[in-house]
Design a protein around this motif. Structure first.
Motif, PDB file in Angstrom:
ATOM      1  N   GLU A 188       0.877  -1.181   0.000  1.00 10.12           N
ATOM      2  CA  GLU A 188       0.000   0.000   0.000  1.00 10.12           C
ATOM      3  C   GLU A 188       0.911   1.227   0.000  1.00 10.12           C
ATOM      4  OE1 GLU A 188      -2.342   0.090   3.636  1.00 10.12           O
ATOM      5  OE2 GLU A 188      -0.606   0.681   4.826  1.00 10.12           O
ATOM      6  N   ARG A 191       0.677  -6.802  -4.522  1.00  6.94           N
ATOM      7  CA  ARG A 191       0.163  -7.831  -3.610  1.00  6.94           C
ATOM      8  C   ARG A 191       0.150  -9.150  -4.358  1.00  6.94           C
ATOM      9  NH1 ARG A 191      -4.934  -4.521  -0.796  1.00  6.94           N
ATOM     10  NH2 ARG A 191      -3.617  -2.719  -0.286  1.00  6.94           N
ATOM     11  N   GLU A 209      -1.618 -11.623  -4.791  1.00  8.09           N
ATOM     12  CA  GLU A 209      -2.990 -12.122  -4.612  1.00  8.09           C
ATOM     13  C   GLU A 209      -3.080 -13.597  -4.988  1.00  8.09           C
ATOM     14  OE1 GLU A 209      -5.411 -10.293  -3.431  1.00  8.09           O
ATOM     15  OE2 GLU A 209      -4.964  -8.188  -3.879  1.00  8.09           O
ATOM     16  N   PHE A 261      -9.785  -5.473 -12.195  1.00  2.00           N
ATOM     17  CA  PHE A 261     -10.299  -5.335 -10.829  1.00  2.00           C
ATOM     18  C   PHE A 261      -9.301  -5.791  -9.771  1.00  2.00           C
ATOM     19  CE2 PHE A 261     -12.556  -6.539  -7.005  1.00  2.00           C
ATOM     20  CZ  PHE A 261     -13.287  -5.382  -6.772  1.00  2.00           C
ATOM     21  N   ARG A 262      -8.737  -6.976  -9.961  1.00  2.00           N
ATOM     22  CA  ARG A 262      -7.767  -7.464  -8.980  1.00  2.00           C
ATOM     23  C   ARG A 262      -6.548  -8.015  -9.703  1.00  2.00           C
ATOM     24  NH1 ARG A 262     -10.754  -9.956  -5.605  1.00  2.00           N
ATOM     25  NH2 ARG A 262     -10.693  -8.407  -3.955  1.00  2.00           N
ATOM     26  N   THR A 263      -5.441  -7.296  -9.599  1.00  2.00           N
ATOM     27  CA  THR A 263      -4.190  -7.722 -10.225  1.00  2.00           C
ATOM     28  C   THR A 263      -3.116  -7.736  -9.136  1.00  2.00           C
ATOM     29  OG1 THR A 263      -3.831  -5.419 -10.822  1.00  2.00           O
ATOM     30  CG2 THR A 263      -4.716  -6.833 -12.541  1.00  2.00           C
ATOM     31  N   PHE A 282      -0.690  -2.885  -9.108  1.00  2.00           N
ATOM     32  CA  PHE A 282      -1.770  -1.929  -9.388  1.00  2.00           C
ATOM     33  C   PHE A 282      -1.385  -0.563  -8.845  1.00  2.00           C
ATOM     34  CE2 PHE A 282      -3.142  -2.147  -4.970  1.00  2.00           C
ATOM     35  CZ  PHE A 282      -2.685  -3.407  -4.593  1.00  2.00           C
ATOM     36  N   GLN A 294      -2.476   2.783  -6.626  1.00  2.00           N
ATOM     37  CA  GLN A 294      -3.398   3.298  -5.619  1.00  2.00           C
ATOM     38  C   GLN A 294      -3.382   4.825  -5.633  1.00  2.00           C
ATOM     39  OE1 GLN A 294      -1.923   1.180  -2.051  1.00  2.00           O
ATOM     40  NE2 GLN A 294      -3.964   0.280  -1.978  1.00  2.00           N
ATOM     41  N   GLU A 308      -4.111   7.377  -2.700  1.00  2.00           N
ATOM     42  CA  GLU A 308      -4.446   7.372  -1.274  1.00  2.00           C
ATOM     43  C   GLU A 308      -4.223   8.740  -0.642  1.00  2.00           C
ATOM     44  OE1 GLU A 308      -4.196   3.270   0.729  1.00  2.00           O
ATOM     45  OE2 GLU A 308      -2.136   3.730   0.152  1.00  2.00           O
ATOM     46  N   GLU A 368     -15.842  -3.403  -4.261  1.00  2.00           N
ATOM     47  CA  GLU A 368     -15.168  -2.218  -3.712  1.00  2.00           C
ATOM     48  C   GLU A 368     -14.378  -1.424  -4.756  1.00  2.00           C
ATOM     49  OE1 GLU A 368     -12.367  -3.283  -0.640  1.00  2.00           O
ATOM     50  OE2 GLU A 368     -11.299  -1.371  -0.832  1.00  2.00           O
ATOM     51  N   LEU A 369     -14.622  -0.119  -4.771  1.00  2.00           N
ATOM     52  CA  LEU A 369     -13.807   0.790  -5.580  1.00  2.00           C
ATOM     53  C   LEU A 369     -12.775   1.461  -4.697  1.00  2.00           C
ATOM     54  CD1 LEU A 369     -16.243   2.992  -7.706  1.00  2.00           C
ATOM     55  CD2 LEU A 369     -14.600   1.321  -8.532  1.00  2.00           C
ATOM     56  N   GLU A 370     -13.201   1.746  -3.469  1.00  2.00           N
ATOM     57  CA  GLU A 370     -12.390   2.556  -2.565  1.00  2.00           C
ATOM     58  C   GLU A 370     -12.802   2.267  -1.133  1.00  2.00           C
ATOM     59  OE1 GLU A 370     -12.310   6.653  -3.687  1.00  2.00           O
ATOM     60  OE2 GLU A 370     -11.772   7.357  -1.683  1.00  2.00           O
ATOM     61  N   GLU A 376      -8.576   7.942   6.142  1.00  2.00           N
ATOM     62  CA  GLU A 376      -7.900   7.512   4.918  1.00  2.00           C
ATOM     63  C   GLU A 376      -8.859   7.097   3.803  1.00  2.00           C
ATOM     64  OE1 GLU A 376      -6.477   3.427   4.467  1.00  2.00           O
ATOM     65  OE2 GLU A 376      -4.483   4.280   4.171  1.00  2.00           O
ATOM     66  N   ALA A 423      -8.850   5.517   0.434  1.00  5.20           N
ATOM     67  CA  ALA A 423      -7.849   4.762  -0.334  1.00  5.20           C
ATOM     68  C   ALA A 423      -8.515   4.166  -1.570  1.00  5.20           C
ATOM     69  CB  ALA A 423      -7.261   3.644   0.525  1.00  5.20           C
ATOM     70  N   GLY A 462      -8.349   2.872  -5.873  1.00  4.82           N
ATOM     71  CA  GLY A 462      -7.510   2.175  -6.841  1.00  4.82           C
ATOM     72  C   GLY A 462      -7.664   2.836  -8.205  1.00  4.82           C
ATOM     73  N   ARG A 490      -9.005   0.071 -10.668  1.00  2.00           N
ATOM     74  CA  ARG A 490     -10.398  -0.262 -10.412  1.00  2.00           C
ATOM     75  C   ARG A 490     -11.324   0.853 -10.838  1.00  2.00           C
ATOM     76  NH1 ARG A 490     -11.075  -3.538  -4.797  1.00  2.00           N
ATOM     77  NH2 ARG A 490      -9.615  -5.132  -5.504  1.00  2.00           N
TER      78      ARG A 490
HETATM   79  N1  GAP Z   1      -4.124   1.809   2.679  1.00  2.00           N
HETATM   80  C1  GAP Z   1      -5.351   1.091   2.723  1.00  2.00           C
HETATM   81  C2  GAP Z   1      -5.487   0.121   1.654  1.00  2.00           C
HETATM   82  O1  GAP Z   1      -4.557  -0.176   0.943  1.00  2.00           O
HETATM   83  P1  GAP Z   1      -7.223  -1.479   0.507  1.00  2.00           P
HETATM   84  O2  GAP Z   1      -8.734  -1.506   0.647  1.00  2.00           O
HETATM   85  O3  GAP Z   1      -6.483  -2.737   0.739  1.00  2.00           O
HETATM   86  O4  GAP Z   1      -6.767  -0.347   1.530  1.00  2.00           O
HETATM   87  C3  GAP Z   1      -7.336   0.361  -1.345  1.00  2.00           C
HETATM   88  O5  GAP Z   1      -6.844  -0.893  -0.914  1.00  2.00           O
HETATM   89  C4  GAP Z   1      -7.777   0.279  -2.786  1.00  2.00           C
HETATM   90  O6  GAP Z   1      -6.707  -0.213  -3.598  1.00  2.00           O
HETATM   91  C5  GAP Z   1      -8.931  -0.690  -3.037  1.00  2.00           C
HETATM   92  O7  GAP Z   1     -10.177  -0.106  -2.761  1.00  2.00           O
HETATM   93  C6  GAP Z   1      -8.752  -0.979  -4.525  1.00  2.00           C
HETATM   94  O8  GAP Z   1      -9.331   0.057  -5.297  1.00  2.00           O
HETATM   95  C7  GAP Z   1      -7.243  -0.939  -4.687  1.00  2.00           C
HETATM   96  N2  GAP Z   1      -6.716  -2.327  -4.684  1.00  2.00           N
HETATM   97  C8  GAP Z   1      -6.399  -3.086  -3.628  1.00  2.00           C
HETATM   98  N3  GAP Z   1      -5.944  -4.302  -4.020  1.00  2.00           N
HETATM   99  C9  GAP Z   1      -5.982  -4.310  -5.377  1.00  2.00           C
HETATM  100  C10 GAP Z   1      -5.653  -5.272  -6.392  1.00  2.00           C
HETATM  101  N4  GAP Z   1      -5.142  -6.472  -6.078  1.00  2.00           N
HETATM  102  N5  GAP Z   1      -5.839  -4.929  -7.686  1.00  2.00           N
HETATM  103  C11 GAP Z   1      -6.329  -3.711  -8.019  1.00  2.00           C
HETATM  104  N6  GAP Z   1      -6.650  -2.767  -7.115  1.00  2.00           N
HETATM  105  C12 GAP Z   1      -6.491  -3.051  -5.805  1.00  2.00           C
END
Ligand code: GAP
Length: 431
Positions: free
Chosen positions: A139, A171, A173, A181-183, A186, A188, A190, A255-257, A295, A297, A299, A302
Motif C-alpha cells: 500500500e 500484492r 494475490e 479489478f484485482r491484479t 496496481f 493506488q 491514497e 469495492e472501488l475505494e 484515509e 484509499a 484504486g 479499479r
Molecule cells: N491503505 C489502505 C489500503 O490499501 P485497501 O482496501 O487494501 O486499503 C485500497 O486498498 C484500494 O486499492 C482498493 O479499494 C482498490 O481500489 C485498490 N486495490 C487493492 N488491491 C488491489 C488489487 N489487487 N488490484 C487492483 N486494485 C487493488
C-alpha cells in the motif's frame, strides 16, 4: 464485461501482459488509449484531492521501504490470506472463497488452511540472505506516515491537513481476476488526512460523502454506486470504522475505494518502532498528541474499470447500431477528432491545420479514412466526445460542424471559436 474486455483489446485500451509469451496471469498492459484514460483518472483525483485544496500536499515515495516499516505497520505479521491446496490437481485457493471441504475444480481433497503473506519479497543488493530481505510496498499509505515529520517540518500546515500519493503497490494475490479489478501490481490513489482526536468522526463523514460524489461527478450513474459500512468482523486491525465505496460491476457490487478511520494507530506504531517522535504540537490547545487519520484509499485501475464499464453503451443512430463509450469529456482519451468531409478541394489540408492548432490545447485525433459515418462510429467507440468536420462551407466562410457524441446533434461555429467552446464543454460537470 466480456464486451468491455474485447473493446479494450481491439481499440488499444488494455492488452494482456507479456502476450507474445502466452501472458502472465492477471498482468495487464495499458495501450495508447488506456494510458490516456488512466492518466486522466489520476489527474482528476489529484486535482480534487491535492491541487484543488489548500490543506493537502502530495508525495511520491519509494516503493521499496525499510523492512521495519512493515513490522511497525503490522503487514509482516498480519497481511495474510488463508490458503488451501488441492492434493489432486495442485491448484491453490483462498480458503474463504471455497464453499465446502473439497476442491471446486476437481473435487479432490484440500489441505488444511495456512496463512500466506501477500507481500512480494525481494533482496536489496547482491546478497540473497535474510539480512537483505525487503518488500515491495503493498500500500502507498505507509510512506505518508513515515514522512509525517518531514512534511510537517517543511510546510506550514496545521491540523487538519492531508498527505496524498498516487503510486504502484504490489500484492501477491492468491486469486487475482476480473480483468483490471484485482491484479498483483496496481496503482493506488491514497489520502492520509490527519485530524484532531475527537474531530475524526466528523471528518470520516465528510470524506465518505466527498468521495462518493467524486465518482458521480465524473459521470458514474448514481444508482450503480453505494456506500457499504464494514461489519465488526471485517475491520482491518488498524481501523475503528471503515466504509467501502462500491460499484455495481457486471460481476456484482464490489469495492472501488475504502474510507477508514485509522485512529492514531500508524503514527503511534512508527514512533514506537523508529524511536522518533511523531506527535503533533497543537498551539491552540497547548498540547501534544498523535493525530488521528481518516484515509480514503482508492484504486486507479479499479476506478478506470468502473468508468469504462459504466460508459459502455450500445444504441442506434439513423438506423445503424453503434457502440459508444459515454465517458465524461475530462476522462476521454481524445477530447475531439477532426475530419475532412472529402479528401479533396483543400479540405484535408484545412482539417490538418485545425488539428495541429487544437493539439496544442488538448489530445485530439485526425481521421480521413472511410465514410464520415464510419469515422464517427470509430470515435464513438473510444469515447471521443466531439467531432469536428471540415466541409465545403468551411472553405467559404471558416465555419465547421461540431458534433456531440451522446446527443449526435451538430452545431456550426467559426473555427477560431473551437478552443473556447471545447474547453467549456470539457469542464462541464456531469449531471
Ligand atoms: N491503505 C489502505 C489500503 O490499501 P485497501 O482496501 O487494501 O486499503 C485500497 O486498498 C484500494 O486499492 C482498493 O479499494 C482498490 O481500489 C485498490 N486495490 C487493492 N488491491 C488491489 C488489487 N489487487 N488490484 C487492483 N486494485 C487493488
Amino acid at each position: 464485461m466480456e464486451k468491455v474486455v474485447n473493446l479494450c483489446k481491439r481499440r488499444g485500451f488494455v492488452y494482456p501482459g507479456s502476450e507474445i509469451y502466452g501472458g502472465l496471469g492477471s498482468s495487464l498492459d495499458y495501450g495508447p488509449l488506456g494510458v490516456e484514460l488512466k492518466r486522466n483518472v489520476k489527474e482528476a483525483w489529484w486535482r480534487e484531492i491535492v491541487t484543488g485544496r489548500d490543506d493537502v500536499v502530495g508525495l511520491d515515495a519509494a516503493i521499496i521501504m525499510h523492512p521495519r516499516v512493515w513490522e511497525a505497520s503490522g503487514h509482516l505479521a498480519g497481511f495474510t490470506d488463508p490458503l488451501v491446496d488441492c492434493k489432486g490437481c495442485k491448484q491453490r485457493f483462498r480458503a474463504d472463497q471455497v464453499a465446502g471441504p473439497r476442491c471446486p475444480e476437481c473435487g479432490g481433497e484440500l489441505t488444511e488452511a495456512r496463512q500466506f503473506n501477500l507481500m512480494f519479497k525481494t533482496f536489496v543488493g547482491p546478497v540473497e540472505d535474510t539480512a537483505h530481505v525487503a518488500f515491495l510496498r503493498p500500500e502507498t499509505a505507509q510512506s505518508m506516515f513515515v514522512n509525517f515529520r518531514n512534511v510537517l517540518e517543511t510546510s506550514r500546515l496545521k491540523l487538519p491537513f492531508g498527505i496524498a500519493q498516487i503510486g504502484r503497490s504490489f500484492r501477491n494475490e492468491i486469486t487475482p481476476g476480473n480483468f483490471l479489478f484485482r491484479t498483483r501490481e496496481f496503482e493506488q490513489m491514497e489520502l492520509e488526512f490527519f485530524v484532531r482526536p475527537g474531530e475524526d468522526e466528523q471528518w470520516y463523514d465528510y470524506w465518505r460523502s466527498a468521495r462518493l460524489e467524486w465518482y458521480a461527478r465524473l459521470g458514474i450513474k448514481r444508482d450503480r454506486l453505494r456506500l457499504r459500512p464494514h461489519g465488526r468482523d471485517e475491520l482491518a486491525h488498524y481501523a475503528k470504522a471503515c466504509v467501502d465505496v462500491e460499484y455495481a460491476f457486471p460481476f456484482g457490487w464490489s469495492e472501488l475505494e475504502g474510507i477508514a478511520n485509522r485512529t492514531d494507530f500508524d503514527l503511534r506504531r512508527h514512533s514506537e518502532y523508529s524511536g522518533k517522535d511523531l506527535t503533533y504540537f497543537d498551539e491552540e490547545r497547548r498540547e501534544r498528541y498523535f493525530p488521528y487519520v481518516i484515509e480514503p484509499a482508492a484504486g486507479a485501475d479499479r476506478s478506470t474499470l468502473a468508468f469504462l464499464v459504466d460508459a459502455y453503451d450500445e444504441d442506434e443512430v439513423e438506423g445503424e447500431a453503434r457502440i459508444v463509450l459515454r465517458l465524461h469529456p475530462r476522462l476521454a482519451p481524445y477530447k475531439a477528432a477532426v475530419f475532412p468531409l472529402l479528401r479533396k478541394d483543400g479540405q484535408p489540408e484545412r482539417a490538418r491545420r485545425i488539428y495541429d492548432a487544437l493539439r496544442g490545447h488538448f489530445p485530439v485525433d485526425y481521421d480521413q479514412a472511410g465514410s464520415i459515418g464510419r469515422r464517427y462510429r470509430r470515435q464513438d467507440e473510444v469515447g471521443t466526445p466531439f467531432g469536428i468536420t471540415v466541409d465545403h462551407d468551411t472553405m467559404k466562410d471558416g465555419t465547421v460542424t461540431l458534433r456531440d457524441r451522446d446527443a449526435t446533434t451538430q452545431i456550426r461555429l467559426a473555427e477560431d471559436r473551437l478552443v473556447e467552446e471545447l474547453r467549456a464543454r470539457i469542464e462541464t460537470p456531469a449531471t
